[in-house]
Design a protein around this motif. Structure first.
Motif, PDB file in Angstrom:
ATOM      1  N   ASP A 110       0.836  -1.194   0.000  1.00 21.78           N
ATOM      2  CA  ASP A 110       0.000   0.000   0.000  1.00 21.78           C
ATOM      3  C   ASP A 110       0.870   1.244   0.000  1.00 21.78           C
ATOM      4  OD1 ASP A 110       0.101   1.121   3.027  1.00 21.78           O
ATOM      5  OD2 ASP A 110       0.170  -1.071   3.021  1.00 21.78           O
ATOM      6  N   VAL A 111       0.292   2.378  -0.402  1.00 18.52           N
ATOM      7  CA  VAL A 111       1.107   3.567  -0.629  1.00 18.52           C
ATOM      8  C   VAL A 111       1.736   4.090   0.663  1.00 18.52           C
ATOM      9  CG1 VAL A 111      -0.768   5.272  -0.457  1.00 18.52           C
ATOM     10  CG2 VAL A 111       1.209   5.725  -1.925  1.00 18.52           C
ATOM     11  N   ALA A 112       1.056   3.938   1.805  1.00 19.97           N
ATOM     12  CA  ALA A 112       1.666   4.365   3.068  1.00 19.97           C
ATOM     13  C   ALA A 112       2.926   3.554   3.355  1.00 19.97           C
ATOM     14  CB  ALA A 112       0.665   4.222   4.215  1.00 19.97           C
ATOM     15  N   GLY A 113       2.866   2.245   3.097  1.00 21.33           N
ATOM     16  CA  GLY A 113       4.038   1.404   3.273  1.00 21.33           C
ATOM     17  C   GLY A 113       5.139   1.755   2.294  1.00 21.33           C
ATOM     18  N   VAL A 114       4.757   2.113   1.079  1.00 19.39           N
ATOM     19  CA  VAL A 114       5.756   2.514   0.080  1.00 19.39           C
ATOM     20  C   VAL A 114       6.500   3.763   0.542  1.00 19.39           C
ATOM     21  CG1 VAL A 114       6.070   3.368  -2.278  1.00 19.39           C
ATOM     22  CG2 VAL A 114       4.528   1.451  -1.841  1.00 19.39           C
ATOM     23  N   VAL A 115       5.758   4.731   1.059  1.00 15.85           N
ATOM     24  CA  VAL A 115       6.407   5.961   1.556  1.00 15.85           C
ATOM     25  C   VAL A 115       7.374   5.627   2.694  1.00 15.85           C
ATOM     26  CG1 VAL A 115       6.010   8.156   2.729  1.00 15.85           C
ATOM     27  CG2 VAL A 115       4.529   7.472   0.835  1.00 15.85           C
ATOM     28  N   ARG A 116       6.925   4.832   3.636  1.00 16.23           N
ATOM     29  CA  ARG A 116       7.780   4.447   4.765  1.00 16.23           C
ATOM     30  C   ARG A 116       9.042   3.742   4.268  1.00 16.23           C
ATOM     31  NH1 ARG A 116       4.761   0.538   6.759  1.00 16.23           N
ATOM     32  NH2 ARG A 116       5.994  -0.985   5.588  1.00 16.23           N
ATOM     33  N   ASN A 117       8.869   2.764   3.415  1.00 17.83           N
ATOM     34  CA  ASN A 117      10.017   2.009   2.911  1.00 17.83           C
ATOM     35  C   ASN A 117      10.989   2.907   2.151  1.00 17.83           C
ATOM     36  OD1 ASN A 117       8.806  -0.288   3.947  1.00 17.83           O
ATOM     37  ND2 ASN A 117       8.036  -0.998   1.977  1.00 17.83           N
ATOM     38  N   THR A 118      10.445   3.802   1.344  1.00 15.58           N
ATOM     39  CA  THR A 118      11.288   4.695   0.551  1.00 15.58           C
ATOM     40  C   THR A 118      12.128   5.589   1.433  1.00 15.58           C
ATOM     41  OG1 THR A 118       9.694   4.666  -1.279  1.00 15.58           O
ATOM     42  CG2 THR A 118      11.239   6.515  -1.198  1.00 15.58           C
TER      43      THR A 118
END
Length: 325
Positions: A45-53
């Protein structure tokens, strides 16, 4: 590269395992100027993508490269993650990864893309390694950005076999309409598809060396490369790992390692088993369909057909380990 100045690049990603490998390389290659990173739902999900990035950029030593949150679902389809490949957190569920110390920018991905593309003193190379939703929204909302885009090198599509379906690659399958819009961008496009994506793998001995490194970025690269969901344990007998999306960034840094052909490409949008397929026309002459019904308006794309695997593996390892590429 035509001169010694770094190439300004922007990565649009859905940071899972191989997007993280791509970010580590982009930050550390001296010939690339990473100006921004935008995030879209895909591998997780996009929230996880932001965190990972944000986590990967901090481990890589990227400084204050701006990061923005983008689309949380495709233009038409519901979001469909690839956690079965990339782990529940999208990063292979590697233990001990720190939470990011900074937050994403206070603007959305499309706004950040427009701002950074138009502000760049030199035309930008855009590298989407994810479903193309953010890019489609950018092109439709702010078509003026194309005047300062040198090229779009996207990881997606396939000439031969797909992975999301027998004929469709995940990024294009996830948002076929967005991929179709990309092909109308009016700028040079390189398709780094599964045909080369799946071939660039790092030998197990190199993966073990990276995992034993005292340097956090190199160690993270090793852990990411060792993530193989089909293996009974993280190392298995041979922790060989694929560069995946990172190969597309290698192709920007060193385009001579990639063999491409300018070919007509269109995206299958109809419901059914071919939805999301990148239909690449490799025929030497028109067929009966064109002779009877006329040639459709198809777009020429530089399609990657061959890759110098050893060249890109050596390049990736040298850059991530801090050696001269």
């Amino acid at each position: 590269m035509s001169d010694d100045r770094p190439v300004p690049v922007i990565i649009d990603c859905d940071t899972g395992v191989d997007d993280a490998l791509a970010l580590l390389f982009a930050v550390r290659h001296p010939g690339l100027d990473l100006r921004a990173v935008t995030c879209v739902a895909g591998n997780t999900d996009v929230a996880g993508v932001v965190r990972n990035t944000l986590t990967v950029l901090e481990i890589a030593g990227a400084g204050d490269v701006p990061v923005a949150r983008g689309a949380e679902r495709p233009l038409i389809e519901p979001a469909r993650s690839a956690r079965h490949v990339h782990g529940e957190d999208g990063m292979g569920d590697i233990p001990g990864l720190p939470a990011p110390a900074r937050a994403a920018a206070d603007v959305d991905a499309v706004t950040l893309l427009r701002r950074e593309i138009l502000a760049s003193p030199r035309p930008v190379t855009l590298i989407p390694t994810a479903p193309l939703t953010n890019i489609a929204l950018l092109l439709r909302t702010h078509p003026e950005v194309t005047r300062n885009i040198e090229r779009i090198v996207f990881m997606g599509g396939a000439v031969a076999t797909g992975n999301a379906t027998p004929v469709a690659e995940f990024n294009v399958w996830h948002d076929p309409e967005a991929a179709a819009i990309l092909l109308t961008a009016g700028v040079p496009i390189t398709m780094y598809g599964l045909d080369v994506f799946q071939r660039v793998t790092v030998p197990g001995a190199d993966v073990r060396r990276l995992r034993a490194s005292a340097e956090p970025g190199a160690r993270l690269a090793g852990d990411l490369l060792a993530h193989r969901p089909s293996a009974p344990e993280p190392d298995g007998d041979d922790p060989r790992g694929g560069l995946g999306d990172a190969g597309a960034v290698c192709a920007v840094a060193d385009p001579a390692g990639l063999t491409t052909a300018a070919l007509p490409v269109e995206v299958s949008l109809a419901p059914g088993p071919a939805r999301g397929q990148t239909v690449v026309d490799r025929r030497p002459r028109p067929g009966e369909d064109e002779l009877h019904h006329g040639t459709r308006d198809r777009h020429l794309v530089d399609v990657a057909l061959e890759v110098d695997v050893e060249r890109y593996v050596k390049l990736y390892l040298a850059v991530v380990e801090g050696r001269r590429p």
